[in-house]
Design an enzyme around this catalytic site. Structure first.
Site, PDB file in Angstrom:
ATOM      1  N   LYS A  17       0.625  -1.379  -0.074  1.00  0.00           N
ATOM      2  CA  LYS A  17       0.082   0.111   0.118  1.00  0.00           C
ATOM      3  C   LYS A  17       0.893   1.085   0.154  1.00  0.00           C
ATOM      4  O   LYS A  17       1.982   1.235   0.321  1.00  0.00           O
ATOM      5  CB  LYS A  17      -0.809   0.073   1.210  1.00  0.00           C
ATOM      6  CG  LYS A  17      -0.338  -0.120   2.581  1.00  0.00           C
ATOM      7  CD  LYS A  17       0.077   1.436   3.234  1.00  0.00           C
ATOM      8  CE  LYS A  17       0.769   1.257   4.534  1.00  0.00           C
ATOM      9  NZ  LYS A  17       1.229   2.563   5.043  1.00  0.00           N
ATOM     10  N   ASP A 140      -2.213  -1.710  10.348  1.00  0.00           N
ATOM     11  CA  ASP A 140      -2.522  -1.648   8.908  1.00  0.00           C
ATOM     12  C   ASP A 140      -3.253  -2.929   8.346  1.00  0.00           C
ATOM     13  O   ASP A 140      -3.931  -2.786   7.220  1.00  0.00           O
ATOM     14  CB  ASP A 140      -1.232  -1.647   8.250  1.00  0.00           C
ATOM     15  CG  ASP A 140      -0.713  -0.299   8.031  1.00  0.00           C
ATOM     16  OD1 ASP A 140      -1.401   1.174   8.137  1.00  0.00           O
ATOM     17  OD2 ASP A 140       0.403  -0.076   7.760  1.00  0.00           O
TER      18      ASP A 140
END
Length: 289
Positions: A17, A140
């Protein structure tokens, strides 16, 4: 067991990401920082291999010297306990996402492991239930279970899908910046230094961890300057050390990459709309968030 052969015979993707921006907006009583960030998935990915065991053991079958904390095993252990299953698994990770880059590699690996084991063990949890478990392990991981471009708030577990144009990204890797060390450094910063005092290349960055990240990993400064010279911008992802720039075409991204010094590791990666596992057999019964 339905689907087992498919999962065993091929690896499963764990994409990285990027934080398009990352604001620190507060801190909880337990010390966890509250964030407001926009996160996108990219096609740079690790590969996870999961094989069923009947003896209940959870075993790591890889050996990365740089991996000191097996988040995949921690996630697997937590799921095994929550699901109250007697089955186990062998888990292997083929690493492509650099460690200490702020790209969420370990968290993505753990998320894919949870999805694989949820299906392999027929635990039947929804992605939202898996995310609630995952939030206790890493901030996350819920994003990767959410699986699409999102605004992340809270400690990262409060996710809202948003639309964002797809880009190609040039990523440069000047070194490693351990997340814990960057947040610790961030807490020790008492002045309100402007980013331009750290690096002109990062003066337009909207990552509140940039000052702390360059103190932990000083080579970020030179990498940001080199990337800005080649691409016209330089942004920091997560807690670093990866710096990146966005492009409308892959050709433009690769042209900028050719301008970077050969000694600065870099890669061109494409943004992706959805996690590749969202449409796979791993989401039987768990497609809804």
């Amino acid at each position: 067991m339905a689907g087992t052969a498919i999962m065993v015979d091929r690896g499963l993707p764990a994409p990285a990401k990027l934080n398009l921006h990352l604001h620190i907006v507060g801190r909880r009583e337990d010390g966890m920082h509250l964030i407001d960030s926009v996160m996108v998935l990219i096609d740079l990915a690790d590969t996870i291999y999961v094989t069923l065991r009947q003896d209940g053991k959870l075993c790591r079958t890889w050996n990365h010297l740089d991996v000191s904390d097996d988040l995949c095993l921690r996630a697997a252990t937590a799921l095994q306990k929550l699901a109250n299953v007697s089955l186990g698994a062998d888990i292997a990770v083929e690493k492509r996402i650099p460690i200490g880059a702020g790209l969420g590699g370990a968290s993505s690996d753990a998320a894919t492991t949870l999805l694989a084991l949820n299906a392999l063990w027929q635990a039947g949890f929804t992605r939202q239930q898996l995310a609630a478990l995952a939030a206790q392990l890493g901030a996350d991981i819920p994003f990767f279970l959410f699986g699409e471009t999102a605004r992340a708030q809270g400690i990262g577990e409060c996710l809202t899908a948003i639309e964002a144009p797809l880009h190609y990204y040039l990523l440069a890797f000047p070194g490693k910046a351990a997340t814990a060390a960057v947040f610790e450094e961030y807490q020790q910063i008492t002045d309100k230094q402007h980013l331009s005092n750290i690096s002109e290349a990062l003066q337009h960055d909207c990552n509140h961890l940039a000052v702390a990240a360059v103190r932990v990993c000083p080579p970020i400064i030179a990498a940001a300057q080199q990337l800005q010279a080649a691409a016209g911008e330089a942004r920091l992802s997560g807690s670093g050390a990866c710096v990146f720039a966005a492009f409308d075409t892959v050709a433009a991204a690769k042209a900028a990459q050719q301008k970077l010094p050969s000694q600065l590791p870099s890669v061109v990666s494409a943004g992706i709309i959805r996690h590749p596992l969202l449409e796979s057999h791993l989401h039987w019964g768990v497609a809804k968030w």
